[in-house]
Design an enzyme around this catalytic site. Structure first.
Site, PDB file in Angstrom:
ATOM      1  N   LYS A  80       3.783 -15.311   1.574  1.00 35.81           N
ATOM      2  CA  LYS A  80       3.765 -16.186   0.403  1.00 35.81           C
ATOM      3  C   LYS A  80       5.227 -16.387  -0.033  1.00 35.81           C
ATOM      4  O   LYS A  80       5.630 -15.962  -1.127  1.00 35.81           O
ATOM      5  CB  LYS A  80       2.937 -15.562  -0.719  1.00 35.81           C
ATOM      6  CG  LYS A  80       1.453 -15.467  -0.421  1.00 35.81           C
ATOM      7  CD  LYS A  80       0.677 -16.722  -0.782  1.00 35.81           C
ATOM      8  CE  LYS A  80       0.601 -16.944  -2.280  1.00 35.81           C
ATOM      9  NZ  LYS A  80      -0.011 -18.236  -2.594  1.00 35.81           N
ATOM     10  N   ASP A 119     -10.143  -9.107   8.368  1.00 34.79           N
ATOM     11  CA  ASP A 119     -11.584  -8.971   8.109  1.00 34.79           C
ATOM     12  C   ASP A 119     -12.254 -10.337   8.147  1.00 34.79           C
ATOM     13  O   ASP A 119     -13.332 -10.511   8.720  1.00 34.79           O
ATOM     14  CB  ASP A 119     -11.828  -8.343   6.734  1.00 34.79           C
ATOM     15  CG  ASP A 119     -11.904  -6.824   6.827  1.00 34.79           C
ATOM     16  OD1 ASP A 119     -11.505  -6.279   7.872  1.00 34.79           O
ATOM     17  OD2 ASP A 119     -12.354  -6.187   5.857  1.00 34.79           O
ATOM     18  N   ASP A 142      -4.878  -7.210   5.883  1.00 35.67           N
ATOM     19  CA  ASP A 142      -6.129  -6.511   5.587  1.00 35.67           C
ATOM     20  C   ASP A 142      -7.227  -7.552   5.344  1.00 35.67           C
ATOM     21  O   ASP A 142      -8.322  -7.485   5.918  1.00 35.67           O
ATOM     22  CB  ASP A 142      -5.899  -5.646   4.332  1.00 35.67           C
ATOM     23  CG  ASP A 142      -6.964  -4.595   4.148  1.00 35.67           C
ATOM     24  OD1 ASP A 142      -7.872  -4.520   4.980  1.00 35.67           O
ATOM     25  OD2 ASP A 142      -6.886  -3.851   3.150  1.00 35.67           O
ATOM     26  N   TYR A 168       0.821  -1.219   0.000  1.00 33.80           N
ATOM     27  CA  TYR A 168       0.000   0.000   0.000  1.00 33.80           C
ATOM     28  C   TYR A 168       0.854   1.268   0.000  1.00 33.80           C
ATOM     29  O   TYR A 168       0.345   2.373  -0.195  1.00 33.80           O
ATOM     30  CB  TYR A 168      -0.942   0.034   1.217  1.00 33.80           C
ATOM     31  CG  TYR A 168      -2.015  -1.033   1.194  1.00 33.80           C
ATOM     32  CD1 TYR A 168      -2.387  -1.675   0.014  1.00 33.80           C
ATOM     33  CD2 TYR A 168      -2.672  -1.408   2.351  1.00 33.80           C
ATOM     34  CE1 TYR A 168      -3.361  -2.660   0.000  1.00 33.80           C
ATOM     35  CE2 TYR A 168      -3.660  -2.390   2.344  1.00 33.80           C
ATOM     36  CZ  TYR A 168      -3.992  -3.015   1.160  1.00 33.80           C
ATOM     37  OH  TYR A 168      -4.960  -3.985   1.149  1.00 33.80           O
ATOM     38  N   ASP A 194      -2.429 -17.999   1.799  1.00 30.50           N
ATOM     39  CA  ASP A 194      -3.652 -18.582   1.214  1.00 30.50           C
ATOM     40  C   ASP A 194      -4.085 -19.815   2.008  1.00 30.50           C
ATOM     41  O   ASP A 194      -5.275 -20.003   2.305  1.00 30.50           O
ATOM     42  CB  ASP A 194      -3.460 -18.896  -0.279  1.00 30.50           C
ATOM     43  CG  ASP A 194      -2.190 -19.676  -0.570  1.00 30.50           C
ATOM     44  OD1 ASP A 194      -1.305 -19.755   0.302  1.00 30.50           O
ATOM     45  OD2 ASP A 194      -2.070 -20.217  -1.693  1.00 30.50           O
TER      46      ASP A 194
END
Ligand code: NAD
Length: 368
Positions: free
Chosen positions: A192, A253, A249, A142, A225
């Site tokens: 990852k 959530d 992020d 970001y 993942d």
């Protein structure tokens, strides 16, 4: 010992409504537990813009840098939607996070037994769940450069850059290990590393920090993942999860919503330790200013109250009092006292914001 200081920024919409209930609880701790706070209150967001023409006045920013913790309600609302980007209410919140350098975002996923039926997952998967996701908040994709939309030949390309330095990874890893020591002593780091160099570095640095400083904490690694799958399959296998800005992020959530309503979710953002050893800290509910219900007395104050419980635990070393407050909330829910966002049965009268606050105070009284 000096009295711990707390800056309260209720903000806009339901922010002041839910914060009023937290103020009653802070007073309760002063009166009944001898736990006094030096509380000051100021403006942030749209209300600060209305008064000062800016969503965060420099004096408020300076105060936030000085206190032991900041507790924020919510900012924003339709009245401010057409303001210039530079003075939108949300900019006040972003400025606080940036200038306090709050790099470690704590998002608990905690399921109160009385609300286990609220989850989209089976009751036995979520009942008693209590995990913490730590998301790196000030770096990663970001923020990385280069970024932008560029022309390349006869088409456009969109570019964002995932970038992490060793020190950025090390500091958020330390924050996770420190927190794990106050909980169940287990950290799972997610990246990852199979497809991203920044993931390889992330795994290396987390491992190095672990070996050098936190060998007593159990550490595991998981691809992000696979982590998402495991979070929905059997979330109780985790205690603390630490991950980067982007994966955090999404995963925070996902984990938070395992447990029910937006009106129940607290958060904390922590920075580097100050001179007194406490981390810079901002506590706030995850929800926004809820303009659709602002002023109706329907807002659920629990997310904001739980944010104060996090402040008790992480800024003020009052873990037992934080447990007391969380237990009081569990009692209130178990007694069937629910604000409108938590109601399932038709014909049941919802509690108002103030009635929910009354019930928490009564449960706190009963805990003595
Ligand atoms: P929101 O979180 O304000 O509301 C989403 C839905 O959840 C609404 O239906 C609302 O009524 C409900 N809700 C939220 N909190 C609740 C509570 N405590 N009790 C009961 N119901 C609750 O999100 P939104 O509608 O997307 O945004 C509204 C405004 O808030 C916008 O201006 C947005 O920019 C701002 N916002 C601020 C923050 C923040 O201050 N951290 C976060 C998100 C959104």
């Amino acid at each position: 010992m000096t009295t711990p200081s707390l800056l309260i920024l209720p903000g806009d919409g339901i922010g002041p409504e839910v914060m009023a209930q937290v103020r009653r609880i802070i007073d309760w701790y002063g009166d009944k537990r001898g736990l006094k706070f030096d509380v000051s209150e100021d403006l942030v967001g749209g209300c600060a813009y209305d008064k000062h023409g800016t969503p965060l006045h420099d004096d408020t920013m300076a105060k936030a840098q000085e206190v032991d913790a900041v507790l924020l309600g919510a900012v924003g609302g339709p009245k401010y939607d057409n303001l210039d980007f530079s003075v939108k209410p949300e900019r006040g919140l972003l400025r606080l996070r940036k200038e306090m350098d709050l790099f470690s975002n704590l998002r608990p996923a905690q399921c109160f037994d009385a609300l286990a039926d609220f989850s989209s997952l089976k009751k036995d998967v979520v009942a008693g769940l209590d995990i913490m996701i730590i998301r790196e908040l000030t770096s990663g994709v970001y923020f990385g450069e280069p970024r932008g939309i560029f022309n390349e030949g006869n088409e456009r390309v969109g570019i964002n850059t995932q970038r992490y330095t060793e020190s950025e990874i090390a500091r958020v890893a330390r924050s996770a290990f420190e927190l794990a020591r106050k909980r169940n002593n287990k950290v799972c780091s997610m990246e990852k590393a199979n497809v991203m160099e920044s993931g390889i570095l992330w795994r290396d640095v987390v491992t190095e920090v672990h070996q050098a400083e936190y060998a007593d904490v159990e550490l595991s690694h998981m691809y992000a993942d696979a982590g998402a799958m495991q979070l929905t399959r059997w979330p109780k296998q985790f205690d603390v999860i630490v991950t980067d800005n982007l994966f955090g992020d999404l995963l925070s959530d996902l984990a938070a919503m395992l447990t029910g309503s937006l009106g129940m979710l607290p958060s904390a953002s922590l920075g580097a330790p100050m001179a007194n050893g406490r981390p810079k800290a901002l506590y706030e509910p995850v929800h926004g200013s809820a303009p659709d219900i602002a002023g109706t007395g329907k807002a659920n104050p629990i997310a904001c109250i739980l944010s104060f419980a996090m402040a008790l635990r992480y800024s003020f070393d009052q873990g037992a009092e934080a447990d007391r407050l969380e237990a009081a909330i569990e009692t209130v829910l178990a007694n069937g006292i629910r604000t409108a966002d938590l109601l399932q049965a038709e014909g049941v009268e919802p509690a108002s914001t103030v009635e929910a606050g009354d019930a928490v105070l009564a449960a706190l009284d009963a805990s003595l």
